[in-house]
Motif scaffolding. Structure first.
Motif, PDB file in Angstrom:
ATOM      1  N   GLY A  47       0.820  -1.214   0.000  1.00  0.00           N
ATOM      2  CA  GLY A  47       0.000   0.000   0.000  1.00  0.00           C
ATOM      3  C   GLY A  47       0.843   1.248   0.000  1.00  0.00           C
ATOM      4  O   GLY A  47       0.536   2.223   0.674  1.00  0.00           O
ATOM      5  N   GLY A  48       1.949   1.222  -0.740  1.00  0.00           N
ATOM      6  CA  GLY A  48       2.838   2.380  -0.808  1.00  0.00           C
ATOM      7  C   GLY A  48       3.437   2.726   0.546  1.00  0.00           C
ATOM      8  O   GLY A  48       3.640   3.890   0.885  1.00  0.00           O
ATOM      9  N   GLY A  49       3.722   1.681   1.344  1.00  0.00           N
ATOM     10  CA  GLY A  49       4.335   1.910   2.661  1.00  0.00           C
ATOM     11  C   GLY A  49       3.322   2.220   3.755  1.00  0.00           C
ATOM     12  O   GLY A  49       3.691   2.492   4.893  1.00  0.00           O
ATOM     13  N   ARG A  50       2.020   2.169   3.395  1.00  0.00           N
ATOM     14  CA  ARG A  50       0.992   2.448   4.410  1.00  0.00           C
ATOM     15  C   ARG A  50       0.426   1.161   5.012  1.00  0.00           C
ATOM     16  O   ARG A  50      -0.198   1.188   6.055  1.00  0.00           O
ATOM     17  N   CYS A  51       0.631   0.041   4.310  1.00  0.00           N
ATOM     18  CA  CYS A  51       0.125  -1.279   4.693  1.00  0.00           C
ATOM     19  C   CYS A  51      -1.388  -1.405   4.640  1.00  0.00           C
ATOM     20  O   CYS A  51      -2.109  -1.032   5.554  1.00  0.00           O
ATOM     21  N   ASN A  52      -1.849  -1.995   3.545  1.00  0.00           N
ATOM     22  CA  ASN A  52      -3.263  -2.255   3.339  1.00  0.00           C
ATOM     23  C   ASN A  52      -3.623  -3.552   4.078  1.00  0.00           C
ATOM     24  O   ASN A  52      -3.558  -4.629   3.520  1.00  0.00           O
ATOM     25  N   VAL A  53      -3.982  -3.399   5.363  1.00  0.00           N
ATOM     26  CA  VAL A  53      -4.142  -4.525   6.288  1.00  0.00           C
ATOM     27  C   VAL A  53      -5.177  -5.554   5.812  1.00  0.00           C
ATOM     28  O   VAL A  53      -4.953  -6.749   5.844  1.00  0.00           O
ATOM     29  N   THR A  54      -6.333  -5.061   5.391  1.00  0.00           N
ATOM     30  CA  THR A  54      -7.404  -5.944   4.951  1.00  0.00           C
ATOM     31  C   THR A  54      -8.401  -5.114   4.171  1.00  0.00           C
ATOM     32  O   THR A  54      -8.138  -3.960   3.843  1.00  0.00           O
ATOM     33  N   ASN A  55      -9.577  -5.686   3.891  1.00  0.00           N
ATOM     34  CA  ASN A  55     -10.639  -4.949   3.230  1.00  0.00           C
ATOM     35  C   ASN A  55     -11.872  -4.964   4.119  1.00  0.00           C
ATOM     36  O   ASN A  55     -12.298  -6.022   4.568  1.00  0.00           O
ATOM     37  N   GLY A  56     -12.436  -3.811   4.380  1.00  0.00           N
ATOM     38  CA  GLY A  56     -13.544  -3.705   5.323  1.00  0.00           C
ATOM     39  C   GLY A  56     -14.924  -3.738   4.699  1.00  0.00           C
ATOM     40  O   GLY A  56     -15.918  -3.587   5.401  1.00  0.00           O
ATOM     41  N   HIS A  57     -14.983  -3.926   3.373  1.00  0.00           N
ATOM     42  CA  HIS A  57     -16.285  -3.882   2.705  1.00  0.00           C
ATOM     43  C   HIS A  57     -16.834  -5.259   2.345  1.00  0.00           C
ATOM     44  O   HIS A  57     -17.705  -5.362   1.497  1.00  0.00           O
ATOM     45  N   CYS A  58     -16.287  -6.302   2.950  1.00  0.00           N
ATOM     46  CA  CYS A  58     -16.720  -7.653   2.568  1.00  0.00           C
ATOM     47  C   CYS A  58     -17.074  -8.474   3.789  1.00  0.00           C
ATOM     48  O   CYS A  58     -16.379  -9.430   4.128  1.00  0.00           O
ATOM     49  N   SER A  59     -18.174  -8.099   4.471  1.00  0.00           N
ATOM     50  CA  SER A  59     -18.534  -8.875   5.659  1.00  0.00           C
ATOM     51  C   SER A  59     -19.166 -10.208   5.260  1.00  0.00           C
ATOM     52  O   SER A  59     -19.122 -11.172   5.999  1.00  0.00           O
ATOM     53  N   ASP A  60     -19.728 -10.267   4.048  1.00  0.00           N
ATOM     54  CA  ASP A  60     -20.316 -11.512   3.559  1.00  0.00           C
ATOM     55  C   ASP A  60     -19.223 -12.427   3.023  1.00  0.00           C
ATOM     56  O   ASP A  60     -18.478 -12.064   2.120  1.00  0.00           O
ATOM     57  N   THR A  61     -19.121 -13.621   3.600  1.00  0.00           N
ATOM     58  CA  THR A  61     -18.056 -14.566   3.243  1.00  0.00           C
ATOM     59  C   THR A  61     -18.045 -14.908   1.755  1.00  0.00           C
ATOM     60  O   THR A  61     -16.993 -15.051   1.155  1.00  0.00           O
ATOM     61  N   LYS A  62     -19.231 -15.027   1.163  1.00  0.00           N
ATOM     62  CA  LYS A  62     -19.285 -15.405  -0.257  1.00  0.00           C
ATOM     63  C   LYS A  62     -18.750 -14.292  -1.147  1.00  0.00           C
ATOM     64  O   LYS A  62     -18.039 -14.539  -2.120  1.00  0.00           O
ATOM     65  N   ILE A  63     -19.102 -13.041  -0.802  1.00  0.00           N
ATOM     66  CA  ILE A  63     -18.600 -11.891  -1.570  1.00  0.00           C
ATOM     67  C   ILE A  63     -17.084 -11.803  -1.401  1.00  0.00           C
ATOM     68  O   ILE A  63     -16.342 -11.596  -2.349  1.00  0.00           O
ATOM     69  N   LEU A  64     -16.634 -12.005  -0.159  1.00  0.00           N
ATOM     70  CA  LEU A  64     -15.203 -11.949   0.132  1.00  0.00           C
ATOM     71  C   LEU A  64     -14.445 -13.028  -0.647  1.00  0.00           C
ATOM     72  O   LEU A  64     -13.433 -12.749  -1.301  1.00  0.00           O
ATOM     73  N   ALA A  65     -14.960 -14.254  -0.626  1.00  0.00           N
ATOM     74  CA  ALA A  65     -14.304 -15.362  -1.335  1.00  0.00           C
ATOM     75  C   ALA A  65     -14.210 -15.069  -2.823  1.00  0.00           C
ATOM     76  O   ALA A  65     -13.261 -15.477  -3.495  1.00  0.00           O
ATOM     77  N   GLY A  66     -15.182 -14.324  -3.348  1.00  0.00           N
ATOM     78  CA  GLY A  66     -15.197 -13.975  -4.765  1.00  0.00           C
ATOM     79  C   GLY A  66     -14.077 -13.036  -5.185  1.00  0.00           C
ATOM     80  O   GLY A  66     -13.899 -12.777  -6.375  1.00  0.00           O
ATOM     81  N   LYS A  67     -13.314 -12.523  -4.226  1.00  0.00           N
ATOM     82  CA  LYS A  67     -12.190 -11.632  -4.544  1.00  0.00           C
ATOM     83  C   LYS A  67     -10.895 -12.411  -4.782  1.00  0.00           C
ATOM     84  O   LYS A  67      -9.825 -11.817  -4.919  1.00  0.00           O
ATOM     85  N   TYR A  68     -10.987 -13.752  -4.775  1.00  0.00           N
ATOM     86  CA  TYR A  68      -9.801 -14.590  -4.927  1.00  0.00           C
ATOM     87  C   TYR A  68      -9.879 -15.396  -6.217  1.00  0.00           C
ATOM     88  O   TYR A  68     -10.600 -16.392  -6.283  1.00  0.00           O
ATOM     89  N   PRO A  69      -9.143 -14.956  -7.263  1.00  0.00           N
ATOM     90  CA  PRO A  69      -9.139 -15.722  -8.518  1.00  0.00           C
ATOM     91  C   PRO A  69      -8.792 -17.191  -8.288  1.00  0.00           C
ATOM     92  O   PRO A  69      -9.397 -18.073  -8.870  1.00  0.00           O
ATOM     93  N   ARG A  70      -7.808 -17.468  -7.433  1.00  0.00           N
ATOM     94  CA  ARG A  70      -7.533 -18.844  -7.012  1.00  0.00           C
ATOM     95  C   ARG A  70      -8.007 -18.943  -5.565  1.00  0.00           C
ATOM     96  O   ARG A  70      -7.448 -18.287  -4.685  1.00  0.00           O
ATOM     97  N   GLY A  71      -9.040 -19.746  -5.327  1.00  0.00           N
ATOM     98  CA  GLY A  71      -9.553 -19.922  -3.964  1.00  0.00           C
ATOM     99  C   GLY A  71     -10.991 -19.491  -3.791  1.00  0.00           C
ATOM    100  O   GLY A  71     -11.566 -19.659  -2.728  1.00  0.00           O
ATOM    101  N   ASN A  72     -11.609 -18.938  -4.865  1.00  0.00           N
ATOM    102  CA  ASN A  72     -12.965 -18.394  -4.674  1.00  0.00           C
ATOM    103  C   ASN A  72     -13.998 -19.446  -4.284  1.00  0.00           C
ATOM    104  O   ASN A  72     -14.944 -19.136  -3.570  1.00  0.00           O
ATOM    105  N   LYS A  73     -13.830 -20.685  -4.736  1.00  0.00           N
ATOM    106  CA  LYS A  73     -14.805 -21.719  -4.355  1.00  0.00           C
ATOM    107  C   LYS A  73     -14.492 -22.252  -2.954  1.00  0.00           C
ATOM    108  O   LYS A  73     -15.366 -22.374  -2.106  1.00  0.00           O
TER     109      LYS A  73
END
Length: 423
Positions: A47-73
């Motif tokens: 994150g340009g030295g700021r450290c992008n710790v995680t993403n806070g907009h994906c509380s739904d596990t299915k939506i979150l899993a969909g952000k992984y090209p390998r691992g979404n299922k």
């Protein structure tokens, strides 16, 4: 009773988080982390030295899993439910790190400095009694007759070799060959690593004039399709929409040697027929103006790009709107909706180098992170065939995997202690 030992290969996000978790559950467990360079070096530059710790907009596990090209299922199940983005955020804030969530969902420390995250992890590890050894590499591993691991550790600078016995092993070595080699020695297979998250080099000398132009929203497709912002750089295209395509198409692009054609829709919210009628309306309203000087504002594009489109249509600079043929209007409309570019290669995106590939998820149990092939062997982070798009998802994979592995090992170690006390 002889104390049990957990050896962690790799002092990155997954390894350190897992080490802390195991030691928190089982304080009597010896926990040793071996790191060949500096611990948490990816955390530092992310994150340009700021450290992008995680993403806070994906509380739904299915939506979150969909952000992984390998691992979404595979990641739709217990993985993020056990320890997801909110758990990670609580973990850091409980330890005094204030976090903030930006508009796009990316979570950063309020300090805007990755060292806040690093200091928190290292001091937590020290306070718990995790031993961190740097400048050493785990070069090979084998199993002993007693079901333990014999781990060969070498120092890079001097001729130094030691053998460490371990009851539990976490391989959290990121995308380095070291971890793949160790996994293979213990019976695992490896999905060949290829780059993910890269920008596209485009074969079009006229694009240079557009360098620096950002399109807030385009629809782009290779064989895949995605929508989002896109940036023109001096070598080609970048921005979220391109990085997403590169991640989802990582394998196919590798196979095609990063060549192909990219189709971009520059007005994704306007239907092709409406593009034509807007052009016709504009023609009737501004008949006396030069075509290079005005265009329908509904397209939401910049003048430089409009001129780029006209150059490609071989439209004469002094042409007036009044004298534009219907064919030319149709041609401009289809170029706005369906512009084709030749992809001729890739460039690495910043320092956030991510790979697709690694230990197949079918060979581990995701609710424990334990190997299905070798008991007491665990994996976490990018050594697995998991990768996320940009936005904090690769770190979340590391935190979740490390936490689950650490929890499993801590509980196993406690069970052993209780057994010995009972004797």
């Amino acid at each position: 009773s002889a104390e049990e030992t957990l050896l962690v290969v790799g002092g990155g996000a997954a390894g350190i988080y897992g080490a802390i978790r195991a030691k928190t559950i089982a304080p009597l467990l010896n926990v040793v982390v071996i790191e060949k360079a500096k611990p948490l070096s990816k955390v530092k530059i992310s994150g340009g030295g700021r450290c992008n710790v995680t993403n806070g907009h994906c509380s739904d596990t299915k939506i979150l899993a969909g952000k992984y090209p390998r691992g979404n299922k595979e990641l739709r199940g217990s993985f993020f439910n056990t320890h997801g983005p909110n758990d990670t955020m609580s973990w850091f804030s409980d330890r005094g790190v204030e976090l903030k969530t930006e508009i796009d969902g990316r979570v950063f420390p309020v300090s805007d400095s990755s060292s806040t995250i690093i200091d928190c992890l290292i001091s937590e590890a020290k306070n718990r009694g995790v031993v961190l050894q740097t400048g050493k590499t785990v070069t090979s591993v084998s199993t002993t007759s007693g079901g333990k691991f014999s781990v060969k550790v070498e120092k890079r600078t001097i001729d130094y070799v030691e053998h460490i016995g371990a009851n539990y092993l976490i391989i959290a070595s990121g995308s380095s060959d070291q971890g793949y080699k160790l996994a293979t020695q213990l019976g695992h297979s490896i999905v060949k690593p290829v780059p993910s998250l890269f920008t596209f080099k485009i074969d079009d000398f006229q694009l240079v004039e557009l360098s620096g132009v950002t399109f807030p929203k385009v629809r782009a497709k290779l064989k895949l399709e995605t929508i989002g912002p896109m940036l023109v750089t001096h070598w080609g295209f970048s921005g979220p929409v391109i990085l997403r395509l590169s991640a989802w198409g990582a394998r196919e692009l590798s196979d095609s040697e990063y060549k192909g054609s990219l189709i971009v829709d520059f007005v994704p919210d306007v239907h092709i027929e409406d593009v034509k009628s807007l052009l016709t309306l504009h023609k009737n309203k501004f008949a006396k103006q030069k075509i290079t000087n005005s265009f329908p504002s509904e397209f939401g594009i910049v003048k430089r790009f409009w001129r780029y489109i006209l150059e490609h249509e071989d439209a004469v600079e002094d042409l007036l709107w009044a004298s534009i043929s219907n064919n030319l209007l149709i041609s401009i409309a289809s170029r706005l909706k369906n512009c084709s570019f030749r992809v001729k290669g890739k460039s690495q995106f910043k320092d956030e180098f991510v790979t697709a590939g690694g230990v197949p998820l079918s060979e581990i149990s995701l609710n424990t992170m334990q190997s299905r092939i070798q008991p007491r062997l665990f994996f976490a982070g990018e050594v697995l065939n998991v990768d996320g798009i940009t936005g904090g998802f690769n770190f979340q994979n590391a935190w979740s995997g490390g936490y689950i592995a650490g929890t499993t090992i801590g509980n196993l170690a406690i069970a052993v202690n209780l057994k010995e006390e009972a004797v």
